[in-house]
Design a protein around this motif. Structure first.
Motif, mmCIF file in Angstrom:
data_model
loop_
_atom_site.group_PDB
_atom_site.id
_atom_site.type_symbol
_atom_site.label_atom_id
_atom_site.label_comp_id
_atom_site.label_asym_id
_atom_site.label_seq_id
_atom_site.Cartn_x
_atom_site.Cartn_y
_atom_site.Cartn_z
ATOM 1 N N MET A 7 0.820 -1.138 0.026
ATOM 2 C CA MET A 7 0.064 -0.056 0.004
ATOM 3 C C MET A 7 0.758 1.155 0.107
ATOM 4 S SD MET A 7 -3.000 -0.996 -0.349
ATOM 5 C CE MET A 7 -3.872 0.612 0.071
ATOM 6 N N LEU A 8 1.810 1.186 0.695
ATOM 7 C CA LEU A 8 3.112 2.270 0.813
ATOM 8 C C LEU A 8 3.471 2.495 -0.620
ATOM 9 C CD1 LEU A 8 4.403 4.458 2.320
ATOM 10 C CD2 LEU A 8 6.242 2.582 2.834
ATOM 11 N N GLU A 9 3.838 1.422 -1.278
ATOM 12 C CA GLU A 9 4.418 1.716 -2.658
ATOM 13 C C GLU A 9 3.428 2.400 -3.651
ATOM 14 O OE1 GLU A 9 6.012 -2.064 -3.884
ATOM 15 O OE2 GLU A 9 7.555 -2.219 -2.278
ATOM 16 N N ARG A 10 2.217 1.737 -3.636
ATOM 17 C CA ARG A 10 1.144 2.130 -4.230
ATOM 18 C C ARG A 10 0.867 3.732 -4.142
ATOM 19 N NH1 ARG A 10 -3.018 -2.762 -3.706
ATOM 20 N NH2 ARG A 10 -2.075 -4.339 -5.142
ATOM 21 N N THR A 11 0.842 4.169 -2.871
ATOM 22 C CA THR A 11 0.722 5.547 -2.347
ATOM 23 C C THR A 11 1.693 6.458 -2.969
ATOM 24 O OG1 THR A 11 -0.263 4.894 -0.288
ATOM 25 C CG2 THR A 11 0.527 7.207 -0.400
ATOM 26 N N GLU A 12 3.096 5.916 -2.918
ATOM 27 C CA GLU A 12 4.242 6.658 -3.566
ATOM 28 C C GLU A 12 4.121 6.766 -4.987
ATOM 29 O OE1 GLU A 12 7.589 4.307 -2.520
ATOM 30 O OE2 GLU A 12 7.759 5.421 -0.435
ATOM 31 N N SER A 13 3.417 5.684 -5.692
ATOM 32 C CA SER A 13 3.176 5.801 -7.043
ATOM 33 C C SER A 13 2.138 6.736 -7.321
ATOM 34 C CB SER A 13 2.717 4.409 -7.482
ATOM 35 O OG SER A 13 2.356 4.372 -9.001
ATOM 36 N N MET A 14 1.086 6.902 -6.707
ATOM 37 C CA MET A 14 0.149 7.889 -7.069
ATOM 38 C C MET A 14 0.792 9.368 -6.615
ATOM 39 S SD MET A 14 -3.310 6.080 -4.884
ATOM 40 C CE MET A 14 -4.327 7.491 -4.893
ATOM 41 N N ALA A 15 1.468 9.492 -5.675
ATOM 42 C CA ALA A 15 2.044 10.790 -5.443
ATOM 43 C C ALA A 15 3.107 11.204 -6.522
ATOM 44 C CB ALA A 15 2.792 10.622 -4.118
ATOM 45 N N ARG A 16 3.697 10.116 -7.463
ATOM 46 C CA ARG A 16 4.282 10.364 -8.582
ATOM 47 C C ARG A 16 5.706 10.725 -7.895
ATOM 48 N NH1 ARG A 16 2.186 10.949 -13.779
ATOM 49 N NH2 ARG A 16 4.206 10.240 -14.239
ATOM 50 N N LEU A 17 6.111 10.127 -6.982
ATOM 51 C CA LEU A 17 7.417 10.445 -6.285
ATOM 52 C C LEU A 17 8.403 9.432 -6.657
ATOM 53 C CD1 LEU A 17 8.813 12.241 -4.125
ATOM 54 C CD2 LEU A 17 8.185 10.605 -2.615
ATOM 55 N N ALA A 18 9.792 10.006 -7.036
ATOM 56 C CA ALA A 18 10.479 8.895 -7.791
ATOM 57 C C ALA A 18 12.055 9.332 -6.971
ATOM 58 C CB ALA A 18 10.773 8.816 -9.036
ATOM 59 N N SER A 19 13.004 8.629 -7.030
ATOM 60 C CA SER A 19 14.487 8.840 -6.639
ATOM 61 C C SER A 19 15.444 8.537 -7.705
ATOM 62 C CB SER A 19 14.832 8.021 -5.514
ATOM 63 O OG SER A 19 14.698 6.753 -5.647
ATOM 64 N N PHE A 20 16.466 9.488 -7.585
ATOM 65 C CA PHE A 20 17.649 9.353 -8.526
ATOM 66 C C PHE A 20 18.797 9.342 -7.914
ATOM 67 C CE2 PHE A 20 17.274 13.714 -8.096
ATOM 68 C CZ PHE A 20 18.426 14.257 -8.028
ATOM 69 N N VAL A 27 27.262 8.157 -14.085
ATOM 70 C CA VAL A 27 26.448 7.208 -14.198
ATOM 71 C C VAL A 27 25.129 7.637 -13.285
ATOM 72 C CG1 VAL A 27 25.668 4.642 -13.799
ATOM 73 C CG2 VAL A 27 27.787 5.199 -14.630
ATOM 74 N N VAL A 28 23.983 7.470 -13.839
ATOM 75 C CA VAL A 28 22.665 8.037 -13.452
ATOM 76 C C VAL A 28 21.963 6.784 -13.244
ATOM 77 C CG1 VAL A 28 20.728 9.449 -13.353
ATOM 78 C CG2 VAL A 28 22.778 10.219 -14.186
ATOM 79 N N THR A 29 21.414 6.612 -11.921
ATOM 80 C CA THR A 29 20.454 5.542 -11.696
ATOM 81 C C THR A 29 19.077 6.085 -11.271
ATOM 82 O OG1 THR A 29 21.215 5.338 -9.299
ATOM 83 C CG2 THR A 29 22.419 3.782 -10.955
ATOM 84 N N TRP A 30 17.833 5.599 -11.691
ATOM 85 C CA TRP A 30 16.490 5.720 -11.520
ATOM 86 C C TRP A 30 15.915 4.746 -10.577
ATOM 87 C CZ3 TRP A 30 14.558 8.123 -16.580
ATOM 88 C CH2 TRP A 30 15.138 9.472 -16.815
ATOM 89 N N SER A 31 14.882 5.201 -9.952
ATOM 90 C CA SER A 31 13.921 4.091 -9.478
ATOM 91 C C SER A 31 12.874 3.949 -10.617
ATOM 92 C CB SER A 31 13.226 4.849 -8.164
ATOM 93 O OG SER A 31 12.541 5.856 -8.397
ATOM 94 N N PRO A 32 11.989 3.048 -10.531
ATOM 95 C CA PRO A 32 11.082 2.640 -11.671
ATOM 96 C C PRO A 32 10.074 4.044 -11.664
ATOM 97 C CG PRO A 32 11.367 0.788 -10.111
ATOM 98 C CD PRO A 32 12.081 1.693 -9.552
ATOM 99 N N GLY A 60 17.143 2.947 -21.220
ATOM 100 C CA GLY A 60 18.041 3.047 -20.384
ATOM 101 C C GLY A 60 17.988 4.526 -19.575
ATOM 102 N N VAL A 61 19.038 4.830 -18.581
ATOM 103 C CA VAL A 61 19.151 6.306 -18.047
ATOM 104 C C VAL A 61 20.244 7.021 -18.822
ATOM 105 C CG1 VAL A 61 19.040 7.328 -15.867
ATOM 106 C CG2 VAL A 61 18.252 5.225 -16.048
ATOM 107 N N ARG A 114 28.883 12.118 -4.954
ATOM 108 C CA ARG A 114 27.394 11.716 -5.500
ATOM 109 C C ARG A 114 26.295 12.611 -5.254
ATOM 110 N NH1 ARG A 114 27.828 8.105 -2.559
ATOM 111 N NH2 ARG A 114 28.885 6.403 -3.849
ATOM 112 N N VAL A 115 25.430 12.571 -6.060
ATOM 113 C CA VAL A 115 24.245 13.581 -5.760
ATOM 114 C C VAL A 115 23.099 12.718 -6.158
ATOM 115 C CG1 VAL A 115 22.798 15.620 -6.648
ATOM 116 C CG2 VAL A 115 25.465 15.820 -6.732
ATOM 117 N N ALA A 116 22.276 12.457 -4.807
ATOM 118 C CA ALA A 116 21.211 11.714 -4.875
ATOM 119 C C ALA A 116 19.996 12.706 -4.413
ATOM 120 C CB ALA A 116 21.341 10.718 -3.631
ATOM 121 N N GLY A 117 18.614 12.264 -5.005
ATOM 122 C CA GLY A 117 17.466 13.123 -4.760
ATOM 123 C C GLY A 117 16.280 12.558 -5.033
ATOM 124 N N LEU A 118 15.295 13.358 -5.003
ATOM 125 C CA LEU A 118 13.948 13.167 -5.179
ATOM 126 C C LEU A 118 13.170 13.884 -6.512
ATOM 127 C CD1 LEU A 118 12.667 12.758 -1.822
ATOM 128 C CD2 LEU A 118 13.315 10.892 -2.854
#
Length: 614
Positions: free
Chosen positions: A314-327, A335-340, A353-354, A418-422
């Motif tokens: 449910m938490l993952e679905r909530t995050e998806s509904m909030a359109r919140l992602a990380s990088f 090299v840049v990595t993304w969450s789905p 790819g990213v 490294r630079v990480a974020g949302l």
């Protein structure tokens, strides 16, 4: 979560410390890595394999021991501040690493390893250190040589293994504590009911039950007299028959089957989850003659785990509904990595790819790309975090706003590596903000500025007039024949007339001027930048007012039904007052224009009157 607030989490209660210590000791024996687990009070719960260079040298000498304590303190301090993984190069030359042990989102202990090197040690450093602190050089260098060398990737993997293991074990213990808490409350803090005791069953190699304890009676529902002498298969669902045959085969070979989970059948046919350990029973000469089974009913624990998994989903679905992602961006490798969720926000096919940092420019408008690159440059050069709003460009060309938050991360030398974020899609939020702003500053029927926005525009016009020395004009309009239309055909007809009046008013003024609905059938028109001469300004204002009067005097054709149109005549009485700079207040200007409009009404309507000061 209610129970969690009432349970003070303690690692020694959630985790089998003896089992975890055994794992640590085996791990140390295989890898040479030292381990230690400390609770938040500083109590050492587990310590294995400490290196001679520390126990026989660094921890003995007061000066080097102070460095060791500095390492301990620094690591613990960083973890208390929320660091997820902390590496510290001790001034004695070795590397120490620590990670927090977090169970149910609570930091309850710390896991340490260390007394190793990331690269082959500098022998000359330790020679100098031996001389400085009076160590026997040969013994000291020998102890140094016995300290292992690990890559940082190896250390991260080892620490990740132990912390995840401790968390899994702890979560199971936590589920048990929840159950105990619930039972305690339900029975008014009585003792834990005995039905949670383990079942201990003795069987022959042929699967005949020989021993049956009270715990088995409670778990499986059969009394000892009902169970002894019966085949064990009465507890085994048909689809699990092969599983039991395999276990018996392994037991016959003297093998112990540890902690496997399966299902069994109670007397009434109910299927329950159990965790079992099966050990061979040996005779005096060492031959296997039977098996001892210890079973624990874990049905409730399983349900608790499933409930936790459901909440996580449910938490993952909530995050998806909030359109919140990380990088995450690695400065050195680019090299840049993304969450789905990032692929969904940018509408990008994961198969593509990213893109690296430079390639991120294709995801935004040129202006947003420059803002992003400037923010990242500052983050890398001086460690400045950033919070920015950018405009993404979707594959179909649609532009969608997003909020980006970046956190620079430094290595031990202080360099940002490294630079990480949302990233969050804020399209809907922006739309909502625009709607709220529209409702706050505009009339919902005509979409004209309302009183609040009119006052803001008038203040700006007065300030501009003060600088340019040009006059402005404020016109107050009241429709002369509006009420009869409302009375005869209803408010819907009146609304259609007001919308048409709005269109005619806007056609009579410039883009820079303001037409506002003041309320009901009253409108205000503000004309700015007329002229520096008052007479010329009066003449221009009068011409505009006359154009408005004439436009509003033309007949109105209003479709009150799908096939019915009526003609209605409606004029306007207009009051005008001039202003320059801030010589008069807004309240006075509006009052004067209203007074002049009233004079036009009294004089016969469909007229224009200028305010004349008495």
């Amino acid at each position: 979560m209610h129970f969690l607030k009432e349970i003070h989490l303690n690692l020694s209660e959630l985790v089998d410390i003896g089992e975890l210590r055994g794992l640590c000791e085996n791990f140390t024996a295989v890898t040479g890595a030292v381990t230690a687990v400390l609770d938040l009070e500083g109590r050492v719960l587990i310590a294995t394999g400490w290196q001679d260079i520390c126990t026989q040298f660094h921890r003995i000498n007061p000066s080097t021991c102070a460095r060791c304590k500095e390492s301990d303190t620094t690591l613990a301090s960083q973890l208390n501040k929320g660091a997820a993984y902390n590496v510290y190069r001790c001034k004695n030359g070795l590397v120490d690493v620590a990670v927090p042990i977090i169970i149910a989102d609570e930091h309850i202990a710390n896991f340490f390893t260390g007394q190793f090197f990331f690269e082959p040690p500098d022998k000359s450093f330790f020679v100098r250190q031996a001389k400085e602190f009076g160590f026997n050089e040969s013994d000291y260098l020998g102890a140094m040589a016995r300290a292992p060398i690990f890559s940082e990737k190896q250390v991260q993997a080892m620490m990740g293994f132990f912390t995840r293991l401790a968390k899994v074990i702890g979560e199971m213990g936590l589920a048990k504590l929840r159950l105990q808490q619930a039972n305690t409350k339900l029975q008014q803090f009585a003792a834990i009911i005995q039905s949670s005791d383990d079942a201990i069953v003795g069987i022959t190699l042929e699967g005949i039950i020989e021993n049956w304890n009270p715990g088995a009676e409670k778990i499986f529902g059969y009394t000892a007299s009902e169970a002894v002498g019966q085949p064990l298969k009465m507890l085994i669902p048909p689809e699990r028959a092969d599983e039991e045959a395999e276990i018996v085969s392994r037991i016959a070979c003297g093998e112990r089957v540890s902690h496997f989970e399966t299902v069994r059948r109670r007397k009434g046919g109910q299927i329950i989850d159990v965790s079992a350990v099966v050990s061979p029973i040996l005779d005096d000469v060492g031959h296997v003659v039977g098996a001892s089974k210890i079973a624990r009913d874990i049905t409730t624990a399983k349900r608790a785990v499933k409930a936790l998994q459901h909440r996580q989903l449910m938490l993952e679905r909530t995050e998806s509904m909030a359109r919140l992602a990380s990088f995450e961006w690695d400065v050195d490798t680019d090299v840049v990595t993304w969450s789905p969720e990032m692929f969904l926000i940018f509408g990008r096919d994961p198969a593509l790819g990213v893109p690296n940092l430079a390639g991120q420019g294709e995801l935004y408008t040129p202006e947003s790309t420059q803002i992003l690159f400037d923010a990242v440059s500052k983050a890398v050069s001086n460690g400045t975090p950033y919070e920015i709003e950018l405009m993404t460009v979707q594959p179909d060309g649609e532009q969608r706003p997003c909020f980006v938050k970046g956190f620079p991360e430094r290595d031990d030398s202080g360099r940002v590596v490294r630079v990480a974020g949302l990233v969050q899609d804020i399209t809907e939020r922006k739309r909502t903000d625009d709607i709220i702003k529209q409702l706050a500053y505009h009339d919902p029927l005509t979409h004209l500025p309302n009183r609040r926005l009119l006052k803001d525009r008038l203040q700006q016009a007065m300030a501009s007039s003060s600088r340019s020395k040009n006059y402005g004009a404020l016109m107050f309009l009241d429709l002369d024949n509006f009420k009869p239309l409302n009375d005869a055909y209803g408010h819907e007809a009146g609304d259609l007339l007001l919308i048409e009046v709005t269109s005619r008013l806007k056609s009579c003024v410039r883009e820079m001027d303001t037409v506002a609905r003041f309320g009901g059938d009253e409108f205000v028109v503000m004309i700015s930048e007329l002229a520096t001469d008052k007479e010329e300004s009066t003449s221009r204002a009068e011409a505009i007012a006359e154009e408005i009067r004439a436009a509003l005097s033309r007949p109105y054709f209003i479709a009150i039904k799908r096939d019915t149109e009526i003609e209605h005549c409606c004029t306007a009485s207009i009051g005008v007052t001039l202003f320059i700079g801030n010589d008069s207040s807004q309240e006075n200007l509006l009052k004067w224009a209203d007074d002049a409009m009233y004079q036009a009404k009294v004089a016969g309507r469909n007229l224009i009157r200028f305010y004349r000061s008495k």
